[in-house]
Scaffold this motif. Sequence first.
Motif, PDB file in Angstrom:
ATOM      1  N   GLU A  13       0.836  -1.204   0.000  1.00  8.29           N
ATOM      2  CA  GLU A  13       0.000   0.000   0.000  1.00  8.29           C
ATOM      3  C   GLU A  13       0.873   1.257   0.000  1.00  8.29           C
ATOM      4  O   GLU A  13       0.421   2.328   0.366  1.00  8.29           O
ATOM      5  CB  GLU A  13      -0.944  -0.017   1.201  1.00  8.29           C
ATOM      6  CG  GLU A  13      -1.988  -1.106   1.081  1.00  8.29           C
ATOM      7  CD  GLU A  13      -2.875  -1.245   2.299  1.00  8.29           C
ATOM      8  OE1 GLU A  13      -4.028  -0.827   2.232  1.00  8.29           O
ATOM      9  OE2 GLU A  13      -2.390  -1.777   3.310  1.00  8.29           O
ATOM     10  N   SER A  15       2.859   4.444  -1.468  1.00  6.77           N
ATOM     11  CA  SER A  15       2.357   5.365  -2.489  1.00  6.77           C
ATOM     12  C   SER A  15       3.320   5.520  -3.666  1.00  6.77           C
ATOM     13  O   SER A  15       2.910   5.961  -4.724  1.00  6.77           O
ATOM     14  CB  SER A  15       2.056   6.722  -1.860  1.00  6.77           C
ATOM     15  OG  SER A  15       3.175   7.194  -1.179  1.00  6.77           O
ATOM     16  N   TRP A  47      -4.255   4.657  -9.884  1.00  5.26           N
ATOM     17  CA  TRP A  47      -3.679   5.861  -9.293  1.00  5.26           C
ATOM     18  C   TRP A  47      -2.152   5.886  -9.440  1.00  5.26           C
ATOM     19  O   TRP A  47      -1.550   6.947  -9.539  1.00  5.26           O
ATOM     20  CB  TRP A  47      -4.080   5.871  -7.811  1.00  5.26           C
ATOM     21  CG  TRP A  47      -3.649   7.064  -7.101  1.00  5.26           C
ATOM     22  CD1 TRP A  47      -4.277   8.262  -7.074  1.00  5.26           C
ATOM     23  CD2 TRP A  47      -2.493   7.191  -6.295  1.00  5.26           C
ATOM     24  NE1 TRP A  47      -3.576   9.127  -6.305  1.00  5.26           N
ATOM     25  CE2 TRP A  47      -2.473   8.497  -5.812  1.00  5.26           C
ATOM     26  CE3 TRP A  47      -1.458   6.339  -5.939  1.00  5.26           C
ATOM     27  CZ2 TRP A  47      -1.484   8.961  -4.991  1.00  5.26           C
ATOM     28  CZ3 TRP A  47      -0.469   6.799  -5.115  1.00  5.26           C
ATOM     29  CH2 TRP A  47      -0.487   8.088  -4.645  1.00  5.26           C
ATOM     30  N   SER A  82      -7.437  -0.331  -1.224  1.00  4.56           N
ATOM     31  CA  SER A  82      -7.425   0.679  -2.282  1.00  4.56           C
ATOM     32  C   SER A  82      -6.025   1.227  -2.462  1.00  4.56           C
ATOM     33  O   SER A  82      -5.215   1.190  -1.544  1.00  4.56           O
ATOM     34  CB  SER A  82      -8.353   1.834  -1.923  1.00  4.56           C
ATOM     35  OG  SER A  82      -9.668   1.380  -1.829  1.00  4.56           O
ATOM     36  N   HIS A  83      -5.804   1.756  -3.651  1.00  5.92           N
ATOM     37  CA  HIS A  83      -4.530   2.417  -3.978  1.00  5.92           C
ATOM     38  C   HIS A  83      -3.354   1.511  -3.637  1.00  5.92           C
ATOM     39  O   HIS A  83      -2.393   1.940  -3.003  1.00  5.92           O
ATOM     40  CB  HIS A  83      -4.405   3.754  -3.235  1.00  5.92           C
ATOM     41  CG  HIS A  83      -5.642   4.576  -3.328  1.00  5.92           C
ATOM     42  ND1 HIS A  83      -6.305   5.052  -2.234  1.00  5.92           N
ATOM     43  CD2 HIS A  83      -6.358   4.957  -4.407  1.00  5.92           C
ATOM     44  CE1 HIS A  83      -7.373   5.702  -2.628  1.00  5.92           C
ATOM     45  NE2 HIS A  83      -7.432   5.658  -3.935  1.00  5.92           N
ATOM     46  N   GLY A 341     -20.969  -0.600   0.230  1.00  5.17           N
ATOM     47  CA  GLY A 341     -20.356   0.366   1.147  1.00  5.17           C
ATOM     48  C   GLY A 341     -19.145  -0.234   1.834  1.00  5.17           C
ATOM     49  O   GLY A 341     -18.795  -1.409   1.654  1.00  5.17           O
ATOM     50  N   PHE A 342     -18.521   0.589   2.628  1.00  7.49           N
ATOM     51  CA  PHE A 342     -17.243   0.264   3.248  1.00  7.49           C
ATOM     52  C   PHE A 342     -17.291  -1.029   4.077  1.00  7.49           C
ATOM     53  O   PHE A 342     -16.478  -1.928   3.920  1.00  7.49           O
ATOM     54  CB  PHE A 342     -16.857   1.444   4.144  1.00  7.49           C
ATOM     55  CG  PHE A 342     -15.510   1.335   4.760  1.00  7.49           C
ATOM     56  CD1 PHE A 342     -14.378   1.607   4.013  1.00  7.49           C
ATOM     57  CD2 PHE A 342     -15.363   0.957   6.080  1.00  7.49           C
ATOM     58  CE1 PHE A 342     -13.129   1.508   4.572  1.00  7.49           C
ATOM     59  CE2 PHE A 342     -14.127   0.859   6.655  1.00  7.49           C
ATOM     60  CZ  PHE A 342     -13.007   1.136   5.894  1.00  7.49           C
TER      61      PHE A 342
ATOM     62  N   ASP B  95     -19.064   6.857   3.966  1.00  5.45           N
ATOM     63  CA  ASP B  95     -17.883   6.018   3.706  1.00  5.45           C
ATOM     64  C   ASP B  95     -16.664   6.877   3.426  1.00  5.45           C
ATOM     65  O   ASP B  95     -15.565   6.605   3.895  1.00  5.45           O
ATOM     66  CB  ASP B  95     -18.137   5.084   2.515  1.00  5.45           C
ATOM     67  CG  ASP B  95     -18.948   3.862   2.918  1.00  5.45           C
ATOM     68  OD1 ASP B  95     -19.163   3.697   4.129  1.00  5.45           O
ATOM     69  OD2 ASP B  95     -19.357   3.095   2.035  1.00  5.45           O
ATOM     70  N   LEU B  98     -15.563   8.342   6.549  1.00 11.19           N
ATOM     71  CA  LEU B  98     -14.947   7.305   7.381  1.00 11.19           C
ATOM     72  C   LEU B  98     -13.519   7.024   6.913  1.00 11.19           C
ATOM     73  O   LEU B  98     -12.578   6.986   7.709  1.00 11.19           O
ATOM     74  CB  LEU B  98     -15.798   6.031   7.303  1.00 11.19           C
ATOM     75  CG  LEU B  98     -15.401   4.880   8.209  1.00 11.19           C
ATOM     76  CD1 LEU B  98     -15.562   5.283   9.667  1.00 11.19           C
ATOM     77  CD2 LEU B  98     -16.254   3.655   7.931  1.00 11.19           C
ATOM     78  N   VAL B  99     -13.406   6.854   5.591  1.00  9.73           N
ATOM     79  CA  VAL B  99     -12.078   6.579   5.025  1.00  9.73           C
ATOM     80  C   VAL B  99     -11.141   7.762   5.288  1.00  9.73           C
ATOM     81  O   VAL B  99      -9.982   7.592   5.661  1.00  9.73           O
ATOM     82  CB  VAL B  99     -12.199   6.280   3.505  1.00  9.73           C
ATOM     83  CG1 VAL B  99     -10.840   6.232   2.853  1.00  9.73           C
ATOM     84  CG2 VAL B  99     -12.924   4.964   3.288  1.00  9.73           C
ATOM     85  N   MET B 102     -10.188   7.753   8.895  1.00 11.02           N
ATOM     86  CA  MET B 102      -9.219   6.684   9.153  1.00 11.02           C
ATOM     87  C   MET B 102      -7.839   7.084   8.647  1.00 11.02           C
ATOM     88  O   MET B 102      -6.819   6.818   9.271  1.00 11.02           O
ATOM     89  CB  MET B 102      -9.678   5.375   8.493  1.00 11.02           C
ATOM     90  CG  MET B 102     -10.780   4.688   9.288  1.00 11.02           C
ATOM     91  SD  MET B 102     -11.559   3.370   8.368  1.00 11.02           S
ATOM     92  CE  MET B 102     -10.271   2.161   8.334  1.00 11.02           C
ATOM     93  N   ALA B 127      -1.929   7.806  -0.486  1.00  8.88           N
ATOM     94  CA  ALA B 127      -3.145   7.171   0.031  1.00  8.88           C
ATOM     95  C   ALA B 127      -3.992   8.196   0.777  1.00  8.88           C
ATOM     96  O   ALA B 127      -5.217   8.237   0.627  1.00  8.88           O
ATOM     97  CB  ALA B 127      -2.767   6.016   0.947  1.00  8.88           C
ATOM     98  N   MET B 130      -5.690  10.498  -1.726  1.00  9.79           N
ATOM     99  CA  MET B 130      -6.784   9.822  -2.418  1.00  9.79           C
ATOM    100  C   MET B 130      -7.966   9.605  -1.481  1.00  9.79           C
ATOM    101  O   MET B 130      -9.112   9.799  -1.864  1.00  9.79           O
ATOM    102  CB  MET B 130      -6.311   8.464  -2.947  1.00  9.79           C
ATOM    103  CG  MET B 130      -5.423   8.540  -4.163  1.00  9.79           C
ATOM    104  SD  MET B 130      -6.248   9.254  -5.582  1.00  9.79           S
ATOM    105  CE  MET B 130      -7.162   7.854  -6.190  1.00  9.79           C
ATOM    106  N   ASN B 131      -7.678   9.192  -0.260  1.00  9.41           N
ATOM    107  CA  ASN B 131      -8.758   8.926   0.677  1.00  9.41           C
ATOM    108  C   ASN B 131      -9.517  10.191   1.057  1.00  9.41           C
ATOM    109  O   ASN B 131     -10.661  10.125   1.498  1.00  9.41           O
ATOM    110  CB  ASN B 131      -8.218   8.244   1.936  1.00  9.41           C
ATOM    111  CG  ASN B 131      -7.795   6.826   1.656  1.00  9.41           C
ATOM    112  OD1 ASN B 131      -8.265   6.223   0.706  1.00  9.41           O
ATOM    113  ND2 ASN B 131      -6.896   6.289   2.454  1.00  9.41           N
TER     114      ASN B 131
END
Lengths: 397, 521
Positions: A13, A15, A47, A82-83, A341-342, B95, B98-99, B102, B127, B130-131
Amino acid sequence: MPEAITATVGWSERSEALLAGKEAAESALRKLSSLKPKLAIVFGSSWFNQPQLLQGIRSVLGQLPLVGQSTAGEIVSRGPISHSCVVLLIASDVLTCSVGLGERVDRAPREAGQQAAYAAVRQFRGGARVGCLLFGEGLVTSYADVVRGIQEILGTSFLIAGGMAGDDLQFAQTYQYFNHRVLSQAVVGVLLGGSIQMGVGIEHGFAPISRPRRITRAHANILYELDQQPAASVYEEYFGPDVVQRMRTDGSTRQGIAYPLGIQPETTDYWLLRNVVSFGEDGSLSCSGEILEGSWLQLMIGNKKLALEAASKAAQQAMQSLNRVGCVLVFDSATRRKLLGFEHAAREIACIREAVGPSTPLVGCYTYGEQAPCSNTTAHERMAVQTGSVLVVALGT
Amino acid sequence: MLMSQLRTVTIYIVLATGTLAALTLALGTAWGFLSLVIIAVLVASLVYLALKAEGARIELAELHRLRAAYDQLDEQAKLIIRTDLELHRSQEELDRRLVSLMSLHRLGRHLQVSLRPEEVFSKLDGATVMNFGFSKGLLGMCASLEDLRAMDWRSLIRFTEPEANQIKAHLVDSGLLKQILSRPAPAMLQAVSTIDQAQRKLLELLGVPMAVVAGVIPHTGPVGCLLLGAERVGSDTETKVDEELVSILTNQLAVAVENSALYEKTWTTQQELERKVQERTRELEKANDELVRLNKAKSDFVSAVSHELRTPLAAIKGYAALLGSGQFGALAKPQGERIAKIEKHSDLLGQLINNLLDIARIESGRVTMERRPIPVKEFVATIEDVVHPQMDAKHLRYVVDVDGITQLVGDSQHLQRVFVNLLSNAIKYTPERGTIRLTLTQEASSVLASVTDTGCGIAPEELPKLFQEFYRANDPVNQQIRGTGLGLALVKRIVEAHHGRISVESQKGKGSTFSVSLPAE
């Protein structure tokens, strides 16, 4: 005694693209210990700087055959991420594989499919051909033609399964990975064979909500009329003019992807899902797959419970034909991630993990389209590509 | 519906025509009966068809109702979809928040371990950007507000160095950077609504239609400039949330800069302190070495001088003894008294020289203490033999308590000097008919021997200096008692050479206790 198929997963993860690729590949390779991998499957966030990402991976894996694509999110055993960059390495004495590339799917999709399949077939050495894993451009609307092209080489009943690349819901550009190359508008296929089994399960869990309408005019992926009315007006009727207007002005149909169009061919009771990709000036809708004139169409709606049940069911289907599973690939629709959703997106992966076994190496990605034969329909030759589904591919013996 | 009505009317017309034809036939022919039958059949058919038509009408009405219900359901479906769409939007927003939160939390943890302000500015990663719903980011650090051109980009997310440098030049030249760093609240720039030319140019350079710019302004430490760019323009709510999140982010960065600056300051101070302590330690070690060297020189000198003094002193004593013996003729009484004084003082001087020599020998390590078992009974008896005459002279009570201890370990001769010295002191300072006590006590790994008297005692301020060489308490009692000031110094050296310890407790007017702790083995 070594497993018939040994698979390891590494992900990063970080970047920095180069470092992320390197870290993911190193992690997977380290877990493989002394075994020699035969194939690398890579899922990377759009990304990243794509060439750098692949450069990082290649710096570790060398000349190992490599396929993969950019995503709308990556999947590993612990759930969606993600990413990131995910690398799956497969080592096996009983697996034979070859890879093929087809380019310019936007201009000549059928030929691109043929090109990819032909290249893979030509390189395939020994053993029976079992199935084909497919990775392809996610923004193309004529993907069915790509599949048709592949079928023309491999046979119409040959098992073809895979997902279409994503770009983190930006709908701008997706990427495909083929050995040392990063491409767009391409299709990459892996022909798998030898003494292995490939199990496939695909489900969506969406239910129709709108009044059924007859597709009175359609061509390829363009839906012109429903009940002799412009298709966009029907869409507007359900979403409201404001939402549709916003979709038109933004050029983004992100809001609508949670409500795919369900197409029911005359002879089946199975719903094939399509996303609306864009609005035409003439009131037509450009869809993510082929539209069959004369079929019934309904707007579909999903809920979390049905979606989770569908994931379990797909995983169970994939496992049915296997005695021993080596690894599992999940091609999950970006629509579903949005729907779930998450929190529930993580539960969906947990459902799949539960069905395939917690220790089974599992990787996947969120896609813009899923391609697999639908067991419930006879029309799969034409309509095998859809959206909103979760496709589980299990490799084993 | 229209078709159904037409069908019914047609049936009625056919029936009516049939009835009319039948009546005409009945009236015009002789087949009356048959005509009546036909009429009856026709009427029955008419009734049947009328009933059938009524059923159809009812069914039609039912169909209408069902159709209406179907349309209602479809309308409800539309409502459900729109509500669901709203729910989706809310869930997506939640979401996203939340992201983002976090990410903030994760970044916060990373920032906590930043030890230098410069590190804080390099912790913004892709990250997090983006988040937060952005696609590009730049975070720069500026050591001082006075020199904005010195701003340095520390985090580049999807920007190349040349792009970032171009943006920096524009920020500085247009005065935007000064504006950003003068207010802590983030500013939202949108290509569609921004009329400021400098801001439009900035958006162009960033290559995005929307951006948030904000200053990282801590109370202490370097300031910073944060630029975040998004590929698409969000709704008003999203924009508001973005601003709030960026505001939290910049605050978090500012706090981290302050903390790290504080930490850096503390660290630097600690390092400086550490350096000073080490420097001072080195100085002290050097001084100590010098002291040791000087002490050795002193001991060598004392030793040499003492040796040199002993020879003439022996001659003085010898000649005084000869004179005193009368070999050179009888002496007058005053002469005899003077010679006796010479002998007495020579003895004292000899004792002084011997003590000095012993101290010097022990300090220089030339004397090694034997470690042999010493039977306590004999040891105590030997000492008593030496001091007994003095005790008797002053009618002192001498109490010995060895507490069952049968042996000591050490150099018997030197330890005898220790206890004889301590007992002699006790005798000197204890008035007649007083008590002197020698006690031995077994401790964990040592034997504690104490000499206690009921003498005049020692003032508390004198106690720390008691074991120094040539020190004599400044006390009227002490002035009357002759001594070299070396006895206790020698005792201390001997005890320490045995790896033991000596201490004293005293109370003025009540007496003193000198305690010697010696290793038992």
